[in-house]
Motif scaffolding. Structure first.
Motif, short mmCIF file in Angstrom:
data_model
loop_
_atom_site.label_atom_id
_atom_site.label_comp_id
_atom_site.label_asym_id
_atom_site.label_seq_id
_atom_site.Cartn_x
_atom_site.Cartn_y
_atom_site.Cartn_z
N VAL A 55 0.85 -1.18 0.00
CA VAL A 55 0.00 0.00 0.00
C VAL A 55 0.89 1.24 0.00
N TYR A 56 0.67 2.12 -0.97
CA TYR A 56 1.39 3.39 -1.05
C TYR A 56 0.37 4.49 -0.71
N ASP A 57 0.27 4.84 0.56
CA ASP A 57 -0.76 5.79 0.98
C ASP A 57 -0.20 7.17 1.31
N ASN A 58 1.03 7.43 0.86
CA ASN A 58 1.64 8.72 1.16
C ASN A 58 2.32 9.31 -0.08
N LEU A 59 1.71 9.11 -1.25
CA LEU A 59 2.27 9.64 -2.48
C LEU A 59 2.13 11.16 -2.53
N GLU A 60 3.07 11.80 -3.20
CA GLU A 60 3.03 13.25 -3.36
C GLU A 60 1.91 13.63 -4.31
N PHE A 61 1.10 14.62 -3.92
CA PHE A 61 0.00 15.03 -4.79
C PHE A 61 0.54 15.54 -6.13
N GLY A 62 -0.03 15.02 -7.21
CA GLY A 62 0.40 15.41 -8.54
C GLY A 62 1.54 14.58 -9.09
N LEU A 63 2.20 13.80 -8.24
CA LEU A 63 3.33 12.96 -8.66
C LEU A 63 4.34 13.79 -9.44
N ASN A 64 4.68 14.99 -8.89
CA ASN A 64 5.56 15.92 -9.61
C ASN A 64 6.96 15.35 -9.85
N ASN A 65 7.37 14.44 -8.98
CA ASN A 65 8.69 13.82 -9.14
C ASN A 65 8.61 12.48 -9.87
N GLY A 66 7.47 12.22 -10.45
CA GLY A 66 7.31 10.98 -11.20
C GLY A 66 6.99 9.80 -10.30
N LEU A 88 -7.22 12.10 -12.10
CA LEU A 88 -6.97 11.64 -13.47
C LEU A 88 -5.57 12.00 -13.97
N ASN A 89 -5.02 13.14 -13.56
CA ASN A 89 -3.67 13.49 -14.00
C ASN A 89 -2.63 12.56 -13.38
N GLY A 90 -2.84 12.19 -12.13
CA GLY A 90 -1.94 11.21 -11.51
C GLY A 90 -2.00 9.88 -12.22
N MET A 91 -3.19 9.47 -12.63
CA MET A 91 -3.33 8.21 -13.35
C MET A 91 -2.63 8.25 -14.70
N LYS A 92 -2.67 9.41 -15.35
CA LYS A 92 -1.98 9.53 -16.63
C LYS A 92 -0.47 9.42 -16.44
N THR A 93 0.05 10.02 -15.37
CA THR A 93 1.48 9.91 -15.07
C THR A 93 1.88 8.46 -14.87
N ILE A 94 1.06 7.72 -14.15
CA ILE A 94 1.35 6.30 -13.90
C ILE A 94 1.32 5.51 -15.20
N ALA A 95 0.28 5.72 -16.01
CA ALA A 95 0.16 4.99 -17.27
C ALA A 95 1.34 5.28 -18.19
N GLU A 96 1.78 6.52 -18.24
CA GLU A 96 2.92 6.88 -19.08
C GLU A 96 4.20 6.22 -18.58
N GLU A 97 4.36 6.11 -17.27
CA GLU A 97 5.56 5.46 -16.73
C GLU A 97 5.52 3.96 -16.98
N LEU A 98 4.34 3.35 -16.85
CA LEU A 98 4.21 1.94 -17.19
C LEU A 98 4.60 1.69 -18.64
N GLU A 99 4.17 2.59 -19.50
CA GLU A 99 4.51 2.47 -20.92
C GLU A 99 6.01 2.63 -21.14
N ARG A 100 6.61 3.61 -20.44
CA ARG A 100 8.03 3.85 -20.59
C ARG A 100 8.86 2.65 -20.15
N GLN A 101 8.39 1.95 -19.11
CA GLN A 101 9.12 0.78 -18.62
C GLN A 101 8.68 -0.51 -19.30
N GLY A 102 7.81 -0.41 -20.30
CA GLY A 102 7.46 -1.56 -21.13
C GLY A 102 6.48 -2.53 -20.52
N VAL A 103 5.68 -2.10 -19.54
CA VAL A 103 4.75 -3.02 -18.89
C VAL A 103 3.30 -2.50 -18.91
#
Length: 259
Positions: A55-66, A88-103
């Protein structure tokens, strides 16, 4: 803190076995949501063969550091599902990183706040295969007269087809229906009293399942689901595909008995 079946159900639809649960540290609601999603998954772990890796319950709002280090950790943990309480913007950041790492095609995302036609269209196929909640009968059920009326209003006002405009539409509908039911001699107190006594099966003309405004002001709990809650636990889900949404069931609502 009331666990539900929606997230475990989505995992079962995807054939997923190992999840992480995400929340923003700045928001107690997001933190609680991430912890409750984890408990819900564990509650059905034996029935569905699913588990929570972390469980990651302390993520930075906006995921500015990726989110790159976390995604790398998910790959090592064998994660194939992300239960989220992010915007939704946080979810887009996650999806883009998943794509970048090939998963991206190996890890499905559960979105709580991405039911936005323009946002998803702009993302193209980034969210393909992900699920998103709707708090009402999904827009895709175009035969519903209430959806047709909403669409007519959105077109006239040149507004976006999105969760926010639908919730505003529903709030206005409740207000107007309350005024009509109260009658011409009204004040704020009598309007509220009418809704809280007479609206015992209100559906916003078919946009929701029946709501009993005489008692459903408090959220249900694990110890008492029925006194403040509905007789059935229900959710609505659509799947994102090719920059749009598609239904996953013939009916708008997926329901389970509260017991």
């Amino acid at each position: 803190d009331c666990t539900g079946r929606a997230v475990p159900y989505q995992m079962s639809l995807k054939g997923a076995t190992t999840a992480v649960s995400l929340g923003y540290g700045v928001s107690p609601e997001s933190q609680n949501c991430s912890q409750t999603n984890a408990r819900a998954i564990e509650l059905y772990s034996d029935d569905l063969g699913i588990s929570v890796a972390k469980v990651y319950d302390n993520l930075e709002f906006g995921l500015n550091n990726g989110i790159a280090p976390q995604v790398s950790e998910w790959i090592d943990l064998g994660v194939d599902f992300v239960a989220s309480c992010l915007d939704l913007n946080g979810m887009k950041t996650i999806a883009e990183e998943l794509e970048r790492q090939g998963v991206r095609d190996q890890i499905a995302l559960q979105h709580p706040n991405t039911y936005d036609v323009d946002f998803v269209a702009e993302a193209g196929n980034l969210f393909d295969g992900d699920f998103v909640y709707a708090q009402f009968t999904p827009f895709e059920f175009t035969e519903n007269p209430a959806i047709q009326l909403y669409n007519e209003w959105v077109d006239q006002q040149d507004g976006p087809t999105a969760e926010q405009t639908m919730i505003g539409w529903m709030n206005a509908m409740l207000f107007v229906d309350g005024l009509i039911a109260t009658g011409p001699e009204f004040d704020r107190a009598s309007l509220v009293d009418t809704i809280n006594t007479e609206f015992t099966a209100y559906t916003y003309d078919g946009l929701t399942l029946p709501i009993d405004w005489s008692r459903q002001h408090e959220a249900p709990t694990n110890d008492d689901r029925l006194t403040p809650g509905a007789t059935m636990e229900c959710t609505t889900l659509v799947e994102m595909m090719d920059g749009g949404f598609q239904t996953i069931t013939d009916e708008p609502w997926i329901c389970w008995p509260q017991d």
